[in-house]
Design a protein around this motif. Structure first.
Motif, short mmCIF file in Angstrom:
data_model
loop_
_atom_site.label_atom_id
_atom_site.label_comp_id
_atom_site.label_asym_id
_atom_site.label_seq_id
_atom_site.Cartn_x
_atom_site.Cartn_y
_atom_site.Cartn_z
N LEU A 96 -5.27 -51.71 -11.92
CA LEU A 96 -6.00 -51.07 -13.62
C LEU A 96 -6.54 -49.73 -14.07
N GLY A 97 -7.39 -49.73 -12.46
CA GLY A 97 -7.89 -48.05 -11.84
C GLY A 97 -6.35 -47.03 -11.88
N ASP A 98 -5.57 -47.66 -11.35
CA ASP A 98 -4.77 -47.10 -10.60
C ASP A 98 -4.18 -46.01 -12.12
N THR A 120 -14.88 -41.87 -15.56
CA THR A 120 -14.70 -41.55 -14.32
C THR A 120 -13.40 -40.40 -14.03
N VAL A 121 -12.74 -41.19 -14.12
CA VAL A 121 -11.07 -40.69 -13.25
C VAL A 121 -10.78 -39.69 -14.31
N VAL A 122 -11.86 -39.16 -15.40
CA VAL A 122 -11.58 -37.77 -16.16
C VAL A 122 -12.01 -36.84 -15.03
N GLY A 123 -13.46 -37.00 -14.98
CA GLY A 123 -14.69 -36.50 -14.49
C GLY A 123 -13.93 -35.84 -12.73
N ALA A 124 -12.91 -36.95 -12.35
CA ALA A 124 -12.40 -36.56 -11.15
C ALA A 124 -11.90 -35.86 -11.01
N PHE A 125 -10.83 -36.06 -12.22
CA PHE A 125 -9.12 -35.38 -12.34
C PHE A 125 -8.91 -34.13 -12.18
N VAL A 183 -7.07 -43.16 -7.40
CA VAL A 183 -7.19 -44.21 -6.88
C VAL A 183 -7.25 -44.17 -5.17
N ALA A 184 -7.52 -43.12 -4.54
CA ALA A 184 -7.80 -43.28 -3.03
C ALA A 184 -9.38 -43.41 -3.34
#
Lengths: 425, 377
Positions: B33-35, B196-201, B210-211
């Motif tokens: 789901l994170g992926d 978090t994903v967006v911040g890292a994106f 994902v890694a």
């Protein structure tokens, strides 16, 4: 339509990919390995890069081979991680997908800074650039696709068994393990064939989406395979056509959106499994239960007055029984009036002869079931009402007749109330 | 600040933030789901770009966060209908959303200052020069503010809701029975993952997120059985991956984000092979120990039942053991003084009989009378 040679090449390639992807996707979907394709697509990238670094050419042959080997290695790693450690399969897929891809990115960026001339274009594997498909590529896609499809046809029976009853197949002596490897090999082949057209990220949709759409229409594997091929091929063709005619519309994403649209449509309208039909069936059932409950309430009211079903029952009294709002009750009453079961005025309503017959039939079901539960299953009589409330809406007429006979044509229910006589219907 | 320091700091904050939320994803078996979220935020980012017409961070965070929650919602919706299995619903939802994102990028390429390469592998190398301004003054690299903000948010939420997250992760039905609202916690976690994903994106790109989300927590999962330790260890693995990845990227002149992913993968492989608790090595060692224990007990029991000495050749024949295995087992037992060898053959010493008496529930000891358990532990 007047299409350029390039456009026709792309359309041909996209439809071949759609057909083969759809067929293989069915197996992935049914084995609940939908996301394996995603992992394999990502895992293939380092293979492509390594093959390029070794041969320094962009010949499809070595690149394909590299991708194939890396994809298989990825599949094996997932298997090893989930078998030999406490990591679950979903995390194993995530780990393999991201680390293999990371290796691929490192190699790719490393290659791009190497001092040779022709390394650009490797990154078309990331998002896919169908426009760069050459007739030579499409030729190879067709050959590989045909090989994959022939294998599926040849081993249809065995694969069928692998999906639906693996243990049974193994007990008959079929080499299930080897079949699984074969299937993974086929999947990797398709993924690698598709990379150049739709790219790493969207490859999974080429596999899963047509298969998921096809699944909605049938319960038979071969029909599902055919349908998935048609949906996949159709989406491929339509997507490639659209992107050829409209500028700045990338092929891969459009193909994915086409098959996604088919999937949404299938989920909604497919016979049997379609959500619209399920909602309608549910709605019809709810309405019938509401109607039958109102009939039953009217019957009970008349019964309590010694069988007087012709005088008006006030609305507010009926509203009190089930806590319905006025407008709900009036809508319900209007429907029953339309069926000739009820005559109503502004103050209240009462059963017609037809309505009385229907109502006593329902009450009969209710009370016979209560009697059955207390006599045959020996439940206490204060426990059976709730269950009978559900059964009165579902008991068929045949079952009712048998129940009546089984209980010796009784006339009184466990609470001492009369059971209405049958056969008025 | 030197560019190297900025890159390392940005990488570390992002890796730590991802590791915190990723731990729960891995434990809840929602890694994929994170992926899915990491891919599906793309259209949200592009739309935020198009609407706000500038590359500012807040609209992007909001747009992407909304898309992340939408992804989770759509996956669950199609899964709940019973028409699609969970893996299939993930597999159809995120590619569709990602496809929309790619189409938007291509259609509005002129207006959107986002190229697809950086979507996939980010541009952490440029972060030191992308500064944030406050009232005309530069207040440092933007990515550092974003990463730090996201990390703080994650720390805050995980800290505040630690108990809730823990109980819903390990026993959802107990959590529901105690009134902890697992669904609410689920969506809270998913929103946190999206943010978090967006911040890292922007820094590390869609796939390497994902890694960072999955690999360090999975590594930590092999190292410990405690949630608090797992959180700490996965943050540590994330930070180590960042530092190691930077070195590797420098050495190979390659993508920093990619190299971070590679190093995190290497750490995982190391833990997979040789973690003291849950690795291939420890598993093999345990199996070997168990096998030796079993051989010893088998021999002791057998000698106990026989009377007098048993010739070695006879033991070897009865158990069909190799010479080597027999010799080693006898050697171990003799060293402990549990068996002795005489002319007549092998026999149990009083010490050995005593040891057998007190060996309790060894592999070969029968359980209670009902014969239900032959405990292997």
């Amino acid at each position: 339509m007047d299409l350029s040679f390039t456009a026709r090449t792309v359309i041909l390639g996209a439809s071949i990919l759609g057909i083969v992807g759809g067929v293989l996707g069915c197996f992935a979907l049914l084995r609940r390995q939908s996301l394996l394709g995603d992992a394999l697509a990502h895992a293939a990238l380092p293979g492509v890069c390594l093959a390029y670094m070794l041969t320094l050419s962009k010949n499809p042959g070595p690149l394909f081979l590299g991708a194939l080997v890396a994809g298989l290695l990825g599949a094996l790693s997932i298997l090893a991680i989930s078998r030999f450690s406490r990591i679950k399969e979903d995390s194993a897929i995530g780990i393999v997908l991201s680390t293999f891809f990371a290796v691929g990115i490192v190699l790719l960026t490393h290659i791009q800074k190497l001092p040779y001339g022709n390394q650009s274009g490797l990154d078309k594997y990331l998002f896919g650039q169908a426009a760069t498909l050459m007739p030579r590529d499409v030729f190879w896609m067709a050959i590989l696709g045909a090989m994959v499809l022939c294998t599926v046809v040849l081993f249809y029976k065995e694969l069928h068994m692998l999906i639906f009853d693996r243990e049974f197949g193994a007990s008959l002596g079929f080499p299930m393990r080897r079949l699984e490897i074969l299937l993974t090999l086929l999947l990797v082949t398709v993924v690698v064939v598709g990379l150049q057209t739709v790219g790493v990220v969207l490859m999974v949709a080429t596999l899963v989406t047509p298969a998921a759409a096809a699944r909605q229409w049938t319960e038979r594997l071969w029909v599902m395979l055919l349908l998935a091929a048609v949906i996949g091929g159709g989406s491929g063709t339509a997507g490639a056509l659209l992107s050829a005619t409209i500028p700045r519309l990338p092929t891969g994403p459009v193909i994915v959106l086409c098959s996604s649209a088919v999937l949404v449509l299938s989920l909604l309208v497919a016979p049997q499994r379609g959500l619209i039909w399920a909602w309608t069936r549910h709605r019809v059932m709810v309405r019938r239960i509401q109607e039958e409950n109102l009939l039953k309430d009217l019957y009970r009211w008349g019964e309590r007055r010694g069988g007087d079903w012709s005088s008006l029952v006030p609305w507010n009294l009926l509203m009190g029984i089930r806590g319905q709002s006025g407008s709900q009750l009036h809508r319900l009453a209007r429907r029953l009036e339309g069926q000739g079961m009820l005559s109503r005025s502004s103050r209240g309503g009462h059963l017609t002869a037809k309505g009385l017959a229907a109502a006593s039939h329902i009450v009969r079901k209710h009370r016979l079931w209560e009697l059955y539960l207390t006599r045959r299953l020996e439940l206490s009589s204060d426990h059976v009402h709730r269950d009978a409330d559900a059964m009165e809406h579902t008991l068929s007429d045949e079952a009712l007749a048998q129940l009546d006979e089984l209980l010796g044509f009784p006339t009184v229910d466990p609470h001492g109330q009369p059971i209405p006589a049958g056969s008025q219907r | 600040m030197s560019p190297t320091l900025v890159i390392l700091l940005v990488g570390c904050t992002i890796a730590a933030a991802c590791a915190l939320v990723g731990t729960f994803l891995v434990l809840r078996q929602m890694a994929l789901l994170g992926d899915a979220i990491s891919h599906a935020v793309l259209p949200g980012i592009v739309l935020a770009f198009l609407i706000s017409n500038e590359r500012s961070t807040l609209p992007m965070l909001l747009g992407a966060g909304a898309l992340g929650v939408l992804t989770v919602f759509l996956v669950e919706l199609s899964h709940r209908t019973g028409r699609l299995k969970e893996d299939a619903s993930i597999g159809v939802v995120f590619p569709a959303l990602f496809a929309i994102g790619v189409i938007l990028v291509s259609r509005y390429a002129g207006q959107v200052d986002l190229d697809l390469d950086c979507v996939l592998y980010g541009e952490i190398a440029y972060t030191p020069w992308d500064l944030l301004y406050w009232q005309g003054q530069s207040i440092g690299p933007k990515a550092l503010w974003v990463g730090g903000g996201v990390l703080l948010l994650d720390l805050l939420i995980v800290g505040l809701f630690y108990k809730e997250l823990k109980i819903t992760t390990f026993d959802a039905s107990l959590a529901a029975a105690l009134g902890f609202a697992p669904t609410a916690v689920h969506y809270l976690l998913m929103s946190l993952v999206s943010v978090t994903v967006v911040g890292a994106f922007e820094s590390v790109g869609a796939i390497l997120v994902v890694a960072m989300l999955v690999v360090p927590p999975a590594t930590a999962y092999l190292l410990t059985d405690r949630l608090s330790h797992m959180l700490g260890l996965s943050v540590l693995c994330g930070v180590l991956s960042t530092i190691g990845g930077y070195g590797l990227a420098r050495w190979l002149d390659a993508s920093i984000a990619g190299a971070m992913g590679v190093v995190s993968g290497l750490l995982f492989v190391a833990a997979f092979l040789a973690s003291p608790r849950h690795s291939l090595l420890s598993r093999l060692l345990r199996q070997g120990q168990l096998r030796r224990d079993m051989h010893e007990q088998l021999l002791l029991l057998h000698l106990d039942h026989g009377d007098g000495g048993l010739p070695l050749a006879e033991v070897s024949r009865r158990f069909s053991w190799s010479q080597r295995r027999l010799a080693k087992t006898v050697e171990r037992l003799r060293a402990r003084g549990w068996v002795e060898q005489s002319e007549a053959g092998l026999s149990l010493t009083p010490d050995g009989a005593n040891a057998l008496e007190h060996s309790g529930q060894g592999p070969l000891r029968h359980g209670p009378e009902d014969g239900s358990s032959v405990t292997v532990s």
